[in-house]
Scaffold this active site. Structure first.
Site, PDB file in Angstrom:
ATOM      1  N   CYS A   1       0.845  -1.189   0.000  1.00  0.00           N
ATOM      2  CA  CYS A   1       0.000   0.000   0.000  1.00  0.00           C
ATOM      3  C   CYS A   1       0.879   1.237   0.000  1.00  0.00           C
ATOM      4  O   CYS A   1       1.481   1.581   1.014  1.00  0.00           O
ATOM      5  CB  CYS A   1      -0.935   0.009   1.198  1.00  0.00           C
ATOM      6  SG  CYS A   1      -1.995   1.453   1.184  1.00  0.00           S
ATOM      7  N   GLY A   2       0.945   1.913  -1.142  1.00  0.00           N
ATOM      8  CA  GLY A   2       1.785   3.097  -1.257  1.00  0.00           C
ATOM      9  C   GLY A   2       1.280   4.270  -0.445  1.00  0.00           C
ATOM     10  O   GLY A   2       2.075   5.003   0.158  1.00  0.00           O
ATOM     11  N   HIS A   3      -0.034   4.482  -0.427  1.00  0.00           N
ATOM     12  CA  HIS A   3      -0.536   5.628   0.350  1.00  0.00           C
ATOM     13  C   HIS A   3      -0.243   5.429   1.828  1.00  0.00           C
ATOM     14  O   HIS A   3       0.039   6.387   2.554  1.00  0.00           O
ATOM     15  CB  HIS A   3      -2.033   5.861   0.081  1.00  0.00           C
ATOM     16  CG  HIS A   3      -2.969   5.225   1.051  1.00  0.00           C
ATOM     17  ND1 HIS A   3      -3.455   3.937   0.886  1.00  0.00           N
ATOM     18  CD2 HIS A   3      -3.522   5.685   2.202  1.00  0.00           C
ATOM     19  CE1 HIS A   3      -4.270   3.650   1.887  1.00  0.00           C
ATOM     20  NE2 HIS A   3      -4.332   4.690   2.703  1.00  0.00           N
TER      21      HIS A   3
ATOM     22  N   GLY B   1      -0.624   4.078  -4.650  1.00  0.00           N
ATOM     23  CA  GLY B   1       0.831   3.979  -4.789  1.00  0.00           C
ATOM     24  C   GLY B   1       1.297   2.721  -5.486  1.00  0.00           C
ATOM     25  O   GLY B   1       2.150   2.762  -6.384  1.00  0.00           O
ATOM     26  N   SER B   2       0.759   1.568  -5.094  1.00  0.00           N
ATOM     27  CA  SER B   2       1.139   0.327  -5.775  1.00  0.00           C
ATOM     28  C   SER B   2       0.571   0.300  -7.187  1.00  0.00           C
ATOM     29  O   SER B   2       1.163  -0.300  -8.095  1.00  0.00           O
ATOM     30  CB  SER B   2       0.659  -0.889  -4.976  1.00  0.00           C
ATOM     31  OG  SER B   2      -0.726  -0.820  -4.706  1.00  0.00           O
TER      32      SER B   2
END
Length: 355
Positions: free
Chosen positions: A111-113, A276-277
């Protein structure tokens, strides 16, 4: 009769479970958002997750404490689009800490965020000692080890960049018949999780808040149509071998950005951020299609027009796949603190969802 509301308010704030109410479990959190997408960082009160890897810790949570995941993500403490991160011990000696990602359906691999919010709050809270205007934070997540950099001014983190895991195209130019929609063209790429990428305009969709319900419905249908027809196998880690979501792509009305993303993931969650991903997988896809070159930065915005910048900084061979290392940049904000009580006598203690 209560005359002084200020005094009454203080008394409300002083409420605590009574000594005899030993059935209460108290879980504390830090509440953040990245580009509008919530992140509930579970800081204390959650049982210690066991396992030598983050994947093992996530499995321990799934097997033994999934009811607490539901309690923290579902109504009345959360909602259908809630997202969280449980802080854990690091898996690797050179990482600062680990994170297990949770949502309405269960657990995610990347999870990018969340990485952006975790990095910012880790530096601003002193979990990771600040090293000047640029501070590195290393986080163990289910899909691997993430290196992030927090960029500060006057001791306030202004933005975060992180290097994602090797990201690659899994399948290009695929199609599937979807009930009620028709034939859908898509690509599959991996950026810490597998996504199907679909051109929104080809389905008559617009990536605007007014179409959120239609986007969720289409995303769910497309995901469920792809899963039984297209086998997904992660080349090194079997636990990552699943389609996490569908990402709709379209042009943006904002000429200053490259495009717009809307990700429908888990059980119909709509990401408020650009994902993000998801943008990591997208940059791998654009690079594979020779639409961008190394170190070319593009800005991708969300349904709310919040944005992430992303570029491919390196090409690598990953388990037989031509891959890139994406660098994603964004910012997050702290919007509150939570103290959540779970009372064993409450018939709805583990939450519910109406959607």
């Amino acid at each position: 009769m209560t005359k002084n509301i200020a005094q009454a308010a203080v008394k409300f704030e002083q409420w605590q479970p009574k000594i005899e109410q030993e059935s209460y479990l108290t879980i504390n959190s830090l509440e953040c958002h990245t580009g509008g997408e919530p992140l509930r960082i579970i800081t204390s009160g959650f049982p210690v997750l066991k396992g030598n890897t983050i994947l093992a810790k996530a499995n321990d949570c799934k097997q033994n404490y999934d009811q607490l995941r539901r309690a923290l993500m579902f109504e009345p403490r959360g909602h259908a689009d809630m997202y969280g991160a449980i802080i854990t011990d690091a898996e690797r000696d050179d990482s600062h800490f680990g994170a297990v990602f949770i949502h309405n359906e269960g657990y995610s691999s990347m999870c990018g965020h969340a990485v952006i919010a975790l990095t910012k709050t880790a530096v601003e809270s002193g979990v990771v000692a600040r090293t000047g205007d640029v501070t590195q934070v290393v986080i163990d997540v289910p899909c691997g080890q993430i290196y992030a950099m927090a960029y500060s001014h006057n001791n306030v983190v202004k933005h975060v960049s992180f290097q994602c895991v090797p990201s690659f195209v899994y399948a290009k130019d695929q199609q599937v018949e979807v009930d009620g929609i028709g034939m859908v063209q898509f690509d599959i790429a991996y950026g810490g999780a597998f996504y199907a990428y679909v051109q929104a305009s080809s389905l008559g969709l617009s990536l605007v808040p007014e179409q959120q319900e239609k986007l969720i419905a289409y995303g769910r249908k497309i995901k469920q149509a792809i899963i039984p027809q297209f086998e997904i196998n992660h080349p090194t880690t079997a636990e990552l071998s699943f389609l996490y979501g569908v990402i709709f792509i379209d042009d943006s009305p904002n000429q200053d950005v490259h495009s717009r993303n809307v990700c429908i993931f888990a059980d119909g969650e709509l990401d408020r951020s650009p994902t993000g991903s998801g943008v990591s997988g997208r940059i791998a896809l654009h690079h594979a299609k020779q639409q961008i070159v190394l170190n070319e930065t593009i800005t991708i915005e969300s349904i709310l027009a919040s944005s992430f910048s992303v570029r491919a900084i390196e090409t690598v061979c990953f388990a037989g796949f031509d891959a890139v290392i994406p660098e994603v940049t964004g910012d997050a904000y702290v919007c509150g603190k939570g103290q959540w009580f779970i009372n064993a006598e409450d018939p709805l203690k583990y939450g519910f969802l109406l959607r």
